[in-house]
Design a protein around this motif. Structure first.
Motif, short mmCIF file in Angstrom:
data_model
loop_
_atom_site.label_atom_id
_atom_site.label_comp_id
_atom_site.label_asym_id
_atom_site.label_seq_id
_atom_site.Cartn_x
_atom_site.Cartn_y
_atom_site.Cartn_z
N THR A 87 2.19 5.92 -2.69
CA THR A 87 3.08 5.85 -1.54
C THR A 87 4.38 6.57 -1.89
OG1 THR A 87 2.11 3.74 -0.90
CG2 THR A 87 4.27 4.27 0.03
N ILE A 88 4.94 7.27 -0.91
CA ILE A 88 6.22 7.96 -1.08
C ILE A 88 7.29 7.12 -0.40
CG2 ILE A 88 7.53 10.05 -0.56
CD1 ILE A 88 4.84 11.58 -0.57
N SER A 89 8.39 6.89 -1.10
CA SER A 89 9.47 6.06 -0.54
C SER A 89 10.49 6.93 0.20
CB SER A 89 10.18 5.28 -1.66
OG SER A 89 10.83 6.18 -2.53
N THR A 90 11.25 6.29 1.06
CA THR A 90 12.26 6.99 1.86
C THR A 90 13.24 7.76 0.99
OG1 THR A 90 12.10 5.26 3.54
CG2 THR A 90 14.01 6.70 3.65
N THR A 125 9.36 8.22 10.05
CA THR A 125 8.08 7.50 9.98
C THR A 125 8.23 6.24 9.14
OG1 THR A 125 6.80 9.53 10.25
CG2 THR A 125 5.68 7.68 9.19
N LEU A 126 8.84 6.38 7.97
CA LEU A 126 9.01 5.21 7.10
C LEU A 126 10.01 4.22 7.68
CD1 LEU A 126 8.92 6.81 3.55
CD2 LEU A 126 7.16 5.44 4.68
N ASP A 127 11.10 4.71 8.25
CA ASP A 127 12.11 3.82 8.85
C ASP A 127 11.51 2.95 9.95
OD1 ASP A 127 14.03 4.83 7.14
OD2 ASP A 127 14.96 6.14 8.66
N ARG A 128 10.49 3.46 10.63
CA ARG A 128 9.85 2.73 11.72
C ARG A 128 8.62 1.93 11.28
NH1 ARG A 128 10.17 7.26 16.56
NH2 ARG A 128 12.43 7.18 16.79
N GLY A 129 8.42 1.85 9.95
CA GLY A 129 7.31 1.04 9.43
C GLY A 129 6.01 1.77 9.23
N GLY A 130 6.05 3.11 9.27
CA GLY A 130 4.85 3.90 9.08
C GLY A 130 4.49 4.11 7.61
N PHE A 131 3.59 5.03 7.39
CA PHE A 131 2.96 5.25 6.08
C PHE A 131 3.13 6.71 5.69
CE2 PHE A 131 -1.25 6.23 3.94
CZ PHE A 131 -1.09 5.43 2.83
N PHE A 136 0.17 15.52 1.18
CA PHE A 136 0.73 14.30 1.76
C PHE A 136 0.09 14.04 3.12
CE2 PHE A 136 3.36 17.75 3.21
CZ PHE A 136 3.67 17.44 4.53
N VAL A 137 0.17 12.77 3.51
CA VAL A 137 -0.32 12.33 4.80
C VAL A 137 0.69 11.33 5.35
CG1 VAL A 137 -1.73 10.44 3.86
CG2 VAL A 137 -2.38 11.48 6.03
N SER A 138 0.81 11.28 6.67
CA SER A 138 1.67 10.27 7.29
C SER A 138 0.97 9.70 8.52
CB SER A 138 3.03 10.86 7.68
OG SER A 138 2.90 11.92 8.60
N VAL A 139 1.21 8.41 8.73
CA VAL A 139 0.68 7.70 9.90
C VAL A 139 1.83 6.93 10.51
CG1 VAL A 139 -1.01 6.03 10.76
CG2 VAL A 139 -1.58 7.45 8.77
N GLU A 140 1.98 7.08 11.82
CA GLU A 140 3.05 6.40 12.54
C GLU A 140 2.67 4.94 12.78
OE1 GLU A 140 5.90 8.10 12.97
OE2 GLU A 140 4.79 9.72 11.99
N ALA A 141 3.68 4.08 12.76
CA ALA A 141 3.47 2.66 13.10
C ALA A 141 3.42 2.52 14.61
CB ALA A 141 4.60 1.82 12.52
N ALA A 180 -4.24 2.40 8.25
CA ALA A 180 -4.28 2.20 9.70
C ALA A 180 -5.14 0.99 10.06
CB ALA A 180 -4.79 3.46 10.39
N LYS A 181 -6.26 0.86 9.40
CA LYS A 181 -7.14 -0.29 9.67
C LYS A 181 -6.43 -1.60 9.32
CE LYS A 181 -11.84 -1.87 9.22
NZ LYS A 181 -13.19 -1.55 8.78
N SER A 182 -5.67 -1.59 8.22
CA SER A 182 -4.95 -2.80 7.81
C SER A 182 -3.85 -3.17 8.81
CB SER A 182 -4.34 -2.62 6.42
OG SER A 182 -3.15 -1.84 6.47
N LYS A 183 -3.45 -2.23 9.66
CA LYS A 183 -2.41 -2.47 10.68
C LYS A 183 -3.02 -2.77 12.04
CE LYS A 183 0.88 -1.88 7.82
NZ LYS A 183 1.59 -3.04 7.32
N GLY A 184 -4.32 -2.95 12.11
CA GLY A 184 -4.97 -3.37 13.35
C GLY A 184 -5.48 -2.24 14.22
N ALA A 185 -5.43 -1.02 13.75
CA ALA A 185 -5.93 0.10 14.54
C ALA A 185 -7.45 0.12 14.52
CB ALA A 185 -5.39 1.42 14.00
N ALA A 186 -8.03 0.64 15.59
CA ALA A 186 -9.46 0.86 15.65
C ALA A 186 -9.80 2.32 15.35
CB ALA A 186 -10.00 0.49 17.03
N LYS A 187 -8.79 3.21 15.63
CA LYS A 187 -9.01 4.65 15.45
C LYS A 187 -7.73 5.33 15.03
CE LYS A 187 -12.27 4.82 19.35
NZ LYS A 187 -12.52 5.44 20.66
#
Length: 176
Positions: A6-9, A63-69, A82-87, A125-132
């Motif tokens: 994981t990359i930190s802010t 992304t990180l400030d809003r709780g993303g990955f 790198f990869v990022s996923v929005e919360a 994403a799956k751990s955050k409740g996403a289906a897709k």
């Protein structure tokens, strides 16, 4: 050896990308013509300017400030992917999370880094409740081949903001 973490802010700055080579030589792209997907010649070189690196830094920090990955691949302590996923789930019926970026440095492509990053994004994403995962993906033939190998298909629902921002992108989804 590649190390993933994981990359930190506080790490996200222009210096993080000093040895990252975005360059992609594109010759053919997927385009929708009369409702059908076809491959068209569309040669260009995709690369980032200094201004675009600055925008990337801002976007990843947000992304990180809003709780993303934000997750990276490092070789000799240098960022090479790198990869990022929005919360925040969107489109309640699909339960999408937005995979907002995935990139591998030109000098490290073809080594499985993209796959490892994509799988980490899916797991998060799956751990955050996403289906897709929802992906507004570069239309280059090579990029689309990667997403197909990751079991991505055309999105059932298009996110309007992505389509307006990048009208030539392919809108994809991946079941988690």
């Amino acid at each position: 050896m590649i190390q993933y973490r994981t990359i930190s802010t506080d790490e996200i700055c222009r210096e993080l990308f000093k040895d990252f080579i975005r360059r992609q030589k594109v010759t053919k792209c997927w385009r929708r013509v009369n409702g059908e997907w076809v491959i068209k010649d569309d040669p260009f070189i995709d690369d980032w300017t200094e201004e675009e690196y600055g925008e990337l830094v801002s976007l990843l920090r947000r992304t990180l400030d809003r709780g993303g990955f934000v997750y990276g691949a490092f070789c000799d302590n240098l960022l090479k992917g790198f990869v990022s996923v929005e919360a925040g789930l969107f489109c309640p019926e699909q339960r999408y999370l937005d995979l907002s970026s995935i990139h591998v440095s030109e000098d490290m492509r073809g080594r499985g880094i993209g796959k490892a990053l994509f799988l980490a994004a899916k797991k998060w994403a799956k751990s955050k409740g996403a289906a897709k995962l929802y992906i507004s993906a570069h239309s280059a033939v090579e990029s689309q081949a990667f997403y197909k190998a990751m079991d991505c298909v055309e999105a059932q629902v298009y996110q309007k903001e992505h389509v307006e921002r990048e009208p030539y992108d392919c809108q994809l989804e991946c079941v988690l």
